[in-house]
Design a protein around this motif. Structure first.
Motif, PDB file in Angstrom:
ATOM      1  N   LEU A 258       0.821  -1.212   0.000  1.00 19.96           N
ATOM      2  CA  LEU A 258       0.000   0.000   0.000  1.00 19.96           C
ATOM      3  C   LEU A 258       0.856   1.263   0.000  1.00 19.96           C
ATOM      4  O   LEU A 258       0.455   2.290  -0.548  1.00 19.96           O
ATOM      5  N   ALA A 259       2.034   1.184   0.600  1.00 20.42           N
ATOM      6  CA  ALA A 259       2.929   2.343   0.650  1.00 20.42           C
ATOM      7  C   ALA A 259       3.451   2.718  -0.731  1.00 20.42           C
ATOM      8  O   ALA A 259       3.907   3.845  -0.942  1.00 20.42           O
ATOM      9  N   THR A 260       3.365   1.798  -1.682  1.00 24.64           N
ATOM     10  CA  THR A 260       3.896   2.057  -3.025  1.00 24.64           C
ATOM     11  C   THR A 260       2.894   2.743  -3.940  1.00 24.64           C
ATOM     12  O   THR A 260       3.226   3.057  -5.072  1.00 24.64           O
ATOM     13  N   THR A 261       1.651   2.942  -3.473  1.00 25.28           N
ATOM     14  CA  THR A 261       0.647   3.558  -4.342  1.00 25.28           C
ATOM     15  C   THR A 261       0.110   4.847  -3.728  1.00 25.28           C
ATOM     16  O   THR A 261      -0.056   4.928  -2.518  1.00 25.28           O
ATOM     17  N   ASN A 262      -0.155   5.797  -4.583  1.00 25.96           N
ATOM     18  CA  ASN A 262      -0.822   7.016  -4.141  1.00 25.96           C
ATOM     19  C   ASN A 262      -2.224   7.088  -4.739  1.00 25.96           C
ATOM     20  O   ASN A 262      -2.845   8.143  -4.756  1.00 25.96           O
ATOM     21  N   LEU A 263      -2.717   5.955  -5.217  1.00 28.74           N
ATOM     22  CA  LEU A 263      -4.032   5.904  -5.848  1.00 28.74           C
ATOM     23  C   LEU A 263      -5.157   5.675  -4.847  1.00 28.74           C
ATOM     24  O   LEU A 263      -6.330   5.719  -5.222  1.00 28.74           O
ATOM     25  N   LEU A 264      -4.809   5.407  -3.605  1.00 28.69           N
ATOM     26  CA  LEU A 264      -5.818   5.170  -2.572  1.00 28.69           C
ATOM     27  C   LEU A 264      -5.687   6.214  -1.470  1.00 28.69           C
ATOM     28  O   LEU A 264      -4.584   6.634  -1.133  1.00 28.69           O
ATOM     29  N   THR A 265      -6.820   6.586  -0.898  1.00 26.46           N
ATOM     30  CA  THR A 265      -6.816   7.509   0.237  1.00 26.46           C
ATOM     31  C   THR A 265      -6.358   6.751   1.492  1.00 26.46           C
ATOM     32  O   THR A 265      -6.380   5.511   1.511  1.00 26.46           O
ATOM     33  N   PRO A 266      -5.984   7.460   2.542  1.00 27.16           N
ATOM     34  CA  PRO A 266      -5.634   6.764   3.794  1.00 27.16           C
ATOM     35  C   PRO A 266      -6.769   5.866   4.303  1.00 27.16           C
ATOM     36  O   PRO A 266      -6.522   4.757   4.779  1.00 27.16           O
ATOM     37  N   HIS A 267      -8.014   6.333   4.181  1.00 20.97           N
ATOM     38  CA  HIS A 267      -9.157   5.513   4.602  1.00 20.97           C
ATOM     39  C   HIS A 267      -9.238   4.224   3.772  1.00 20.97           C
ATOM     40  O   HIS A 267      -9.462   3.133   4.313  1.00 20.97           O
ATOM     41  N   GLN A 268      -9.067   4.340   2.463  1.00 26.89           N
ATOM     42  CA  GLN A 268      -9.116   3.161   1.599  1.00 26.89           C
ATOM     43  C   GLN A 268      -7.973   2.202   1.922  1.00 26.89           C
ATOM     44  O   GLN A 268      -8.151   0.987   1.921  1.00 26.89           O
ATOM     45  N   LYS A 269      -6.808   2.746   2.217  1.00 27.94           N
ATOM     46  CA  LYS A 269      -5.665   1.894   2.576  1.00 27.94           C
ATOM     47  C   LYS A 269      -5.939   1.127   3.862  1.00 27.94           C
ATOM     48  O   LYS A 269      -5.614  -0.057   3.967  1.00 27.94           O
ATOM     49  N   ARG A 270      -6.559   1.786   4.849  1.00 33.24           N
ATOM     50  CA  ARG A 270      -6.903   1.090   6.100  1.00 33.24           C
ATOM     51  C   ARG A 270      -7.901  -0.026   5.827  1.00 33.24           C
ATOM     52  O   ARG A 270      -7.795  -1.115   6.381  1.00 33.24           O
ATOM     53  N   PHE A 271      -8.879   0.251   4.960  1.00 30.92           N
ATOM     54  CA  PHE A 271      -9.850  -0.773   4.612  1.00 30.92           C
ATOM     55  C   PHE A 271      -9.166  -1.975   3.961  1.00 30.92           C
ATOM     56  O   PHE A 271      -9.414  -3.124   4.328  1.00 30.92           O
ATOM     57  N   VAL A 272      -8.309  -1.715   2.977  1.00 30.89           N
ATOM     58  CA  VAL A 272      -7.610  -2.800   2.273  1.00 30.89           C
ATOM     59  C   VAL A 272      -6.748  -3.596   3.246  1.00 30.89           C
ATOM     60  O   VAL A 272      -6.735  -4.834   3.212  1.00 30.89           O
ATOM     61  N   SER A 273      -6.045  -2.928   4.132  1.00 30.30           N
ATOM     62  CA  SER A 273      -5.199  -3.615   5.105  1.00 30.30           C
ATOM     63  C   SER A 273      -6.030  -4.534   5.994  1.00 30.30           C
ATOM     64  O   SER A 273      -5.682  -5.703   6.205  1.00 30.30           O
ATOM     65  N   SER A 274      -7.148  -4.035   6.498  1.00 36.53           N
ATOM     66  CA  SER A 274      -8.021  -4.848   7.360  1.00 36.53           C
ATOM     67  C   SER A 274      -8.653  -6.007   6.599  1.00 36.53           C
ATOM     68  O   SER A 274      -8.725  -7.126   7.103  1.00 36.53           O
ATOM     69  N   ALA A 275      -9.107  -5.730   5.381  1.00 34.94           N
ATOM     70  CA  ALA A 275      -9.731  -6.784   4.575  1.00 34.94           C
ATOM     71  C   ALA A 275      -8.712  -7.870   4.222  1.00 34.94           C
ATOM     72  O   ALA A 275      -9.033  -9.061   4.259  1.00 34.94           O
ATOM     73  N   PHE A 276      -7.489  -7.467   3.910  1.00 35.57           N
ATOM     74  CA  PHE A 276      -6.452  -8.457   3.577  1.00 35.57           C
ATOM     75  C   PHE A 276      -6.153  -9.343   4.792  1.00 35.57           C
ATOM     76  O   PHE A 276      -6.026 -10.562   4.653  1.00 35.57           O
ATOM     77  N   TYR A 277      -6.080  -8.743   5.972  1.00 39.41           N
ATOM     78  CA  TYR A 277      -5.874  -9.540   7.188  1.00 39.41           C
ATOM     79  C   TYR A 277      -7.018 -10.543   7.355  1.00 39.41           C
ATOM     80  O   TYR A 277      -6.781 -11.733   7.596  1.00 39.41           O
ATOM     81  N   ARG A 278      -8.273 -10.089   7.228  1.00 37.88           N
ATOM     82  CA  ARG A 278      -9.415 -10.998   7.374  1.00 37.88           C
ATOM     83  C   ARG A 278      -9.373 -12.102   6.319  1.00 37.88           C
ATOM     84  O   ARG A 278      -9.685 -13.264   6.592  1.00 37.88           O
ATOM     85  N   GLN A 279      -8.960 -11.742   5.103  1.00 36.75           N
ATOM     86  CA  GLN A 279      -8.871 -12.723   4.026  1.00 36.75           C
ATOM     87  C   GLN A 279      -7.827 -13.789   4.349  1.00 36.75           C
ATOM     88  O   GLN A 279      -8.076 -14.985   4.185  1.00 36.75           O
ATOM     89  N   MET A 280      -6.657 -13.372   4.797  1.00 36.85           N
ATOM     90  CA  MET A 280      -5.605 -14.337   5.112  1.00 36.85           C
ATOM     91  C   MET A 280      -5.977 -15.182   6.337  1.00 36.85           C
ATOM     92  O   MET A 280      -5.679 -16.366   6.395  1.00 36.85           O
ATOM     93  N   ARG A 281      -6.679 -14.582   7.308  1.00 40.79           N
ATOM     94  CA  ARG A 281      -7.158 -15.347   8.463  1.00 40.79           C
ATOM     95  C   ARG A 281      -8.145 -16.420   8.008  1.00 40.79           C
ATOM     96  O   ARG A 281      -8.078 -17.571   8.436  1.00 40.79           O
TER      97      ARG A 281
END
Length: 156
Positions: A23-46
Motif C-alpha cells: 500500500l505504501a507504493t501507491t498514491n491511488l488510494l486515500t488513507p481511509h481506503q488503505k486502512r480498509f484494504v489492510s483490514s480486509a487483507f488480514y481478514r482474508q488471510m485469516r
C-alpha cells in the motif's frame, strides 16, 4: 523449511507488513481506503489459513485442491507464487492490490469484492459474471464465493 524461532504471531505480522508495504507504493488510494484494504487483507488471510492454523502456515496441511500456506494458493495455477510460507504472503498482497487497483472505478468495497472473486474463484468466473450480469455481477458468482466475500469485507 520454517525456522523454529518463527511462530504464528510472526506470520500474522508478516501479513500486516506485506499489505502495508504494498500500500505504501501507491498514491491511488486515500488513507481511509488503505486502512480498509489492510483490514480486509488480514481478514482474508485469516479466513484462508483457518485462523492462522500452524500446520496451514508451514504448508503441512493443504486445502482440498492443494492450496498451500497462509494465502492458500494453488502453486500449479500460479507458478509466479514462491513456494515459501513468508514469500507467498507477499505475493498474495501484491496480487490482491493489483486486482483492487484494476477495479477502483467502483469504490473500495466493490473493488476488493471483485478482487476476492478473482482470488477465490478465478478471473474467468469474474469475467462471466460481469458479461452476464453487468452491474449485478454478484448474481453470477457461486454462493460459496459470495459468502467468502461477505466474510472478508465485513468480517465474521
Amino acid at each position: 523449511m520454517v525456522e523454529p524461532t518463527k511462530n504464528r504471531d510472526y506470520y500474522i505480522g508478516v501479513v500486516y507488513a506485506a499489505i502495508d508495504n504494498e500500500l505504501a507504493t501507491t498514491n491511488l488510494l486515500t488513507p481511509h481506503q488503505k486502512r480498509f484494504v489492510s483490514s480486509a487483507f488480514y481478514r482474508q488471510m485469516r479466513l484462508e489459513s483457518m485462523s492462522f492454523d500452524w500446520d496451514v502456515i508451514i504448508g503441512d496441511t493443504l486445502g482440498g485442491d492443494g492450496e498451500k500456506y497462509i494465502p492458500q494458493v494453488i502453486l500449479e495455477f500460479h507458478p509466479d507464487c514462491p513456494d515459501d510460507p513468508e514469500a507467498s504472503i507477499v505475493w498474495a498482497a501484491q496480487y490482491m492490490l493489483r486486482n483492487v487497483l484494476a477495479n477502483m472505478g467502483y469504490g473500495i468495497r466493490e473493488a476488493y469484492a471483485k478482487a476476492c472473486v478473482v482470488y477465490n474463484a478465478g478471473s474467468y468466473t469474474m469475467f462471466l459474471a460481469y458479461i452476464n450480469y453487468s452491474s449485478m455481477w454478484i448474481l453470477g458468482i457461486p454462493n460459496t464465493t459470495r459468502e467468502y466475500i461477505k466474510r472478508v469485507i465485513y468480517g465474521g
